[in-house]
Scaffold this motif. Structure first.
Motif, PDB file in Angstrom:
ATOM      1  N   ILE A 158       0.849  -1.191   0.000  1.00  0.00           N
ATOM      2  CA  ILE A 158       0.000   0.000   0.000  1.00  0.00           C
ATOM      3  C   ILE A 158       0.883   1.239   0.000  1.00  0.00           C
ATOM      4  N   LYS A 159       0.629   2.138  -0.944  1.00  0.00           N
ATOM      5  CA  LYS A 159       1.354   3.413  -1.022  1.00  0.00           C
ATOM      6  C   LYS A 159       0.492   4.509  -0.409  1.00  0.00           C
ATOM      7  N   ALA A 160       0.989   5.145   0.653  1.00  0.00           N
ATOM      8  CA  ALA A 160       0.310   6.286   1.260  1.00  0.00           C
ATOM      9  C   ALA A 160       0.929   7.573   0.738  1.00  0.00           C
ATOM     10  N   HIS A 161       0.209   8.694   0.871  1.00  0.00           N
ATOM     11  CA  HIS A 161       0.706   9.983   0.400  1.00  0.00           C
ATOM     12  C   HIS A 161       2.031  10.323   1.075  1.00  0.00           C
ATOM     13  N   GLY A 162       2.886  11.007   0.340  1.00  0.00           N
ATOM     14  CA  GLY A 162       4.167  11.422   0.910  1.00  0.00           C
ATOM     15  C   GLY A 162       3.996  12.338   2.106  1.00  0.00           C
ATOM     16  N   SER A 163       2.945  13.142   2.100  1.00  0.00           N
ATOM     17  CA  SER A 163       2.682  14.076   3.196  1.00  0.00           C
ATOM     18  C   SER A 163       1.610  13.558   4.142  1.00  0.00           C
ATOM     19  N   ALA A 164       1.453  12.235   4.209  1.00  0.00           N
ATOM     20  CA  ALA A 164       0.380  11.633   4.993  1.00  0.00           C
ATOM     21  C   ALA A 164       0.458  12.027   6.466  1.00  0.00           C
ATOM     22  N   SER A 165      -0.703  12.372   7.017  1.00  0.00           N
ATOM     23  CA  SER A 165      -0.828  12.674   8.437  1.00  0.00           C
ATOM     24  C   SER A 165      -0.989  11.371   9.208  1.00  0.00           C
ATOM     25  N   ALA A 166      -1.041  11.473  10.541  1.00  0.00           N
ATOM     26  CA  ALA A 166      -1.264  10.288  11.371  1.00  0.00           C
ATOM     27  C   ALA A 166      -2.594   9.627  11.012  1.00  0.00           C
ATOM     28  N   LYS A 167      -3.622  10.430  10.786  1.00  0.00           N
ATOM     29  CA  LYS A 167      -4.935   9.907  10.404  1.00  0.00           C
ATOM     30  C   LYS A 167      -4.847   9.153   9.078  1.00  0.00           C
ATOM     31  N   ALA A 168      -4.084   9.689   8.142  1.00  0.00           N
ATOM     32  CA  ALA A 168      -3.931   9.044   6.848  1.00  0.00           C
ATOM     33  C   ALA A 168      -3.151   7.734   6.970  1.00  0.00           C
ATOM     34  N   ILE A 169      -2.138   7.715   7.820  1.00  0.00           N
ATOM     35  CA  ILE A 169      -1.377   6.490   8.051  1.00  0.00           C
ATOM     36  C   ILE A 169      -2.292   5.404   8.613  1.00  0.00           C
ATOM     37  N   ALA A 170      -3.126   5.776   9.570  1.00  0.00           N
ATOM     38  CA  ALA A 170      -4.070   4.814  10.147  1.00  0.00           C
ATOM     39  C   ALA A 170      -5.020   4.270   9.082  1.00  0.00           C
ATOM     40  N   ALA A 171      -5.464   5.148   8.169  1.00  0.00           N
ATOM     41  CA  ALA A 171      -6.352   4.711   7.085  1.00  0.00           C
ATOM     42  C   ALA A 171      -5.644   3.735   6.151  1.00  0.00           C
TER      43      ALA A 171
END
Length: 358
Positions: free
Chosen positions: A303-316
Motif C-alpha cells: 500500500i502506497k500512502a501519500h508522501g505528506s500523509a498525516s497520522a490519520k492518513a497512516i491509520a487509514a
C-alpha cells in the motif's frame, strides 16, 4: 468488520515528508481502532523510533516491533539505483518482510517509483499479469469511485486495461462495498468510434469478458465525477496527470474561496454562518479517508500512502492493508485474471495458476 485472520503489517517508518512521528502516531490510532488481532513492524532507525513509541505509550506493546534499518531512500532518488544501493533501507526491508512471509502487507509513504520498483522486483506479478497498477479512491458528487492506473504503467496495452478492470473491480468491492461495480474505460468521448487504437482494442476485449465484470463502455472526463461508474480504467500517464491536476485544482479553488471571502466583513459573516456546510464538504473531500493506494497485480500486498500523509492518513492506509489481508485479494484476482486471459487468447481456461509461495 470482524477479523477472520491475524493481520501482520510492516510499515516503512522513515518514508514520507513528516518522518517517523506521523507514522508512530498513525500506528497508535490504527491499533486503537483494530477490532481484532493486528500487529505492526516498523522498519527504520531504531534510535529514531524507540523514543516515539515511548512518547505515544506504545513502548512494550506486544503488538508493535521494530526492525532496525540503517538506510533511508529519499524522495528525489532514482528508484532502481536507490533500491540496489540501499538494500538495508526501511522501504526495502518492509517489502522483504512480505516476501519472506513474516508480514502479510507492507505500507510506505516514501518514494513512489522506488516502492513500485522494489515491490515488483521482490514480489513479482500475479500469474498472467504483465504490469502492476496503482489504484486510487476519488470523491465524486454523490459517492467515491476507484481510478487505475494512476502512475505505475504509463504505456498501457489492451490486455493491461483488461487486467486493471478486473483488479479495480475487486478493489472497489473491498473498499467501497459495491457488489457489481460499474467499470468505464476513459476516452475522449463516449462513442465507440472515438479514441485511438489502444482504446478501440481495449473496448473490444472488455466487452468480450461478458458478465465477468460490469463494463458500461467508454466514458469521458465529464462522466467521472457524475456517479456514472464505480471504476475508471486508464493508462498510468493519463491517470497520473489527471490525479495531480485535480489535486492542484482543488487547492487553487480553496485558496480562491478564502481570498474572496476575506474581501468584506459581510462575506466573512456569511462564511461563518456556512461553517457547518464547509466542514461537511471538507469531510466528503478528505483525502485522508482513503489514504492508501494499493499496488495491484502483485504476489503480495503493498500500500502506497501519500508522501505528506498525516497520522490519520497512516491509520487509514493500515486499515486498507488489513482489509486486503482478510479479503485475500491476491487469490480472488488471480482466478479472474486466468479466466480473462483465456478468453482473450481464445483458449480453454484450465486450473487457475496459484500465486508463488513466499
Amino acid at each position: 468488520m470482524a477479523d477472520k485472520v491475524a493481520r501482520t503489517i510492516a510499515i516503512d517508518a522513515m518514508g514520507g515528508d513528516r518522518g517517523p512521528e506521523a507514522v508512530v502516531e498513525g500506528v497508535k490510532m490504527a491499533l486503537a481502532e483494530a477490532l481484532g488481532q493486528l500487529s505492526i513492524t516498523l522498519t527504520g532507525r531504531s534510535e529514531d523510533i524507540e523514543p516515539l513509541l515511548a512518547k505515544h505509550g506504545l513502548k512494550g506493546d506486544e503488538r508493535v516491533s521494530i526492525m532496525h534499518c540503517s538506510e533511508v531512500i529519499g524522495m528525489e532518488e532514482k528508484p532502481i539505483k536507490a533500491i540496489k544501493q540501499k538494500r538495508d533501507s526501511s522501504m526495502v526491508r518492509a517489502v522483504e518482510l512480505v516476501k519472506l512471509g513474516a508480514c502479510h502487507a507492507a505500507v510506505s509513504c516514501g518514494n513512489t517509483g522506488a516502492l513500485m520498483a522494489c515491490s515488483t522486483l521482490k514480489l513479482r506479478q500475479l500469474p498472467g499479469v504483465e504490469r502492476p497498477s496503482l489504484a486510487s479512491v476519488w470523491p465524486s458528487r454523490e459517492q467515491h469511485f476507484v481510478m487505475l492506473d494512476v502512475g505505475a504503467n504509463p504505456a498501457t496495452k489492451p490486455e493491461h486495461h483488461v487486467h486493471n478492470a478486473i483488479l479495480g473491480s475487486h478493489f472497489c468491492r473491498l473498499t467501497l462495498g459495491r457488489d457489481k461495480p460499474r467499470v468505464g474505460l476513459l476516452s475522449i468521448g463516449t462513442e465507440e468510434s472515438k479514441g485511438n487504437e489502444v482504446i478501440f482494442a481495449s473496448n473490444d476485449r472488455l466487452r468480450g469478458l461478458g458478465e465477468m465484470i460490469n463494463y458500461v463502455g467508454p466514458i469521458e472526463g465529464f462522466d467521472i465525477f457524475e456517479n456514472k461508474v464505480d471504476v475508471v480504467v486508464c493508462d498510468g500517464f493519463t491517470g497520473n496527470v489527471l490525479l495531480k491536476t485535480s489535486e492542484a485544482l482543488f487547492k487553487a479553488f480553496r485558496s480562491i474561496m478564502k481570498d474572496e471571502v476575506k474581501k468584506s466583513p459581510l462575506r466573512m459573516l456569511g462564511a461563518l454562518l456556512m461553517r457547518g456546510a464547509f466542514k461537511d464538504v471538507k469531510n466528503r473531500l478528505d483525502p485522508d479517508r482513503y489514504c492508501g493506494a494499493p499496488l495491484l497485480g502483485l504476489q503480495g500486498n503493498v500500500i502506497k500512502a501519500h508522501g505528506s500523509a498525516s497520522a490519520k492518513a497512516i491509520a487509514a492506509a493500515l486499515r486498507i492493508a488489513g482489509e486486503f489481508i482478510e479479503y485475500d485479494m491476491t487469490r480472488h484476482a488471480c482466478e479472474d485474471i486466468a479466466r480473462a486471459n483465456a478468453l482473450m487468447s481464445g483458449t480453454k481456461c484450465e486450473d487457475t495458476p496459484e500465486p508463488a509461495k513466499a
